[in-house]
Design an enzyme around this catalytic site. Structure first.
Site, short mmCIF file in Angstrom:
data_model
loop_
_atom_site.label_atom_id
_atom_site.label_comp_id
_atom_site.label_asym_id
_atom_site.label_seq_id
_atom_site.Cartn_x
_atom_site.Cartn_y
_atom_site.Cartn_z
N ARG A 77 0.79 -1.27 -0.14
CA ARG A 77 -0.11 -0.05 0.14
C ARG A 77 0.94 1.32 0.05
O ARG A 77 1.99 1.42 0.36
CB ARG A 77 -0.90 0.11 1.25
CG ARG A 77 -0.29 0.22 2.50
CD ARG A 77 -1.13 0.58 3.81
NE ARG A 77 -0.29 0.39 5.04
CZ ARG A 77 0.48 1.24 5.46
NH1 ARG A 77 0.93 2.25 4.51
NH2 ARG A 77 1.14 1.34 6.50
N GLY A 78 0.41 2.48 -0.31
CA GLY A 78 0.97 3.68 -0.05
C GLY A 78 0.85 3.92 1.19
O GLY A 78 0.49 3.36 2.02
N GLY A 79 1.50 5.22 1.56
CA GLY A 79 1.15 5.99 2.73
C GLY A 79 2.29 5.62 3.46
O GLY A 79 3.35 5.01 3.14
N CYS A 181 2.06 7.51 11.10
CA CYS A 181 1.45 8.52 9.96
C CYS A 181 2.24 9.68 9.75
O CYS A 181 1.96 10.58 8.92
CB CYS A 181 0.04 8.78 9.94
SG CYS A 181 -1.09 7.21 9.99
#
Lengths: 231, 78
Positions: A77-79, A181
């Site tokens: 996944r991205g992020g 994040c």
């Protein structure tokens, strides 16, 4: 008329194994050989490195993580970086979102509202913070706004993947291994730390389903993982 | 024939969209509907599908670039 939805609980499972099942389920939903589904899980401690991970957001070495019993895995996944572990409730709605709401943005707002309503059931006041994703609470002990629920969805072929996590009673020390994040100035908290009486993940799951059904106008019933494999 | 790959409308009102990753490289053969790139806001990521059968002939935006809805980010030679 209420739309039918299915739910499956994978229980305590590794992130990698759950991701394989999620992708399998997503593929079947896209092909419409399986109904839209809420997929629940709890993961063993793991730090996932998205393709957009900034190295500075991982604060411990692989050896130090191993000592704490936390696995480290790169994901497609991205992020940025994220942590999952015991005591964290995870739900991934795999569904044709545009059959329930108008647009992905509204879908995300509704998911956030489900979490806020769910927390209210447990006498916790969740809120949004402008410019930040997820749901936040003011932690009673510190008076600081901290994240209690992380959210991140993906859409592929019109069907959603990933979803949200709610910190019920995870080991918050594990979050100190990362800057979640990439957000440096805000912390992470849990329902337990915020004074919520003990709640099991299965109780929370059942309450989540009721809250989700109320928000999205659905009627959700249980299926088993073996039923997916047989289709 | 050239087919343009555009950033779709997927997060109404989103101010910041990043091109997170290309899932195929220039010269790769793709089919219509294959996922070829991923774009994202802070909450939503979307897999962008190939508009046609063909070969990815150009990328007009790089990973981590800020992009806009409707922006052409690449081309498929079909």
């Amino acid at each position: 008329m209420k739309k039918d939805l299915t739910w499956i609980d994978l229980g305590l499972i590794s992130y990698e194994d759950a991701f394989v099942i999620q992708e399998q389920l997503h593929k079947k939903c896209v092909a419409e050989s399986w109904p839209d589904t809420l997929l629940f899980q709890e993961n063993f401690p793991v730090i996932t490195l998205g393709r957009g991970t900034h190295e500075k957001n991982l604060l411990l070495t692989a050896a130090e993580l191993l000592e704490l019993g936390i696995a480290l895995t790169a994901v497609s996944r991205g992020g940025d970086i994220s942590y999952h572990g015991n005591g964290q409730f995870i739900v991934s709605p795999i569904l044709h979102f545009d059959q329930y709401v108008k647009g992905a943005h509204q879908y995300v707002r509704c998911l956030e509202q489900v979490v806020i309503n769910l927390l209210a059931h447990y006498q916790l006041k969740g809120k949004r913070i402008k410019g930040r994703s997820g749901v936040w609470v003011t932690e009673p002990g510190t008076g600081e706004d901290k994240k209690i629920s992380a959210l991140g969805i993906a859409v592929s072929h019109g069907v959603t993947l990933h979803g949200m996590s709610i910190n019920v009673n995870p080991n918050l020390e594990h979050f100190k291994a990362i800057i979640p994040c990439g957000i440096e100035d805000k912390g992470v908290t849990s329902m337990e730390v915020c004074g919520c009486p003990p709640v099991t993940l299965s109780d929370l799951r059942d309450q989540f389903i009721l809250t989700f059904d109320e928000m999205f106008g659905t009627q959700t019933t249980r299926r088993t993982i073996s039923e997916i494999e047989s289709r | 024939m050239k087919y343009e790959i555009a950033i779709p409308e997927f997060a109404e009102g989103a101010e910041e969209i990043n091109l997170r990753q290309w899932l195929v490289a220039i010269g790769d053969t793709v089919k219509k509907g294959d996922n070829i790139a991923e774009a994202a806001t802070d909450k939503i990521s979307i897999y962008i599908e190939s508009p046609a059968d063909g070969v990815l002939s150009a990328t007009l935006a790089a990973e981590d670039d800020r992009v806009l809805v409707g922006q052409i980010i690449g081309e498929i030679e079909g």
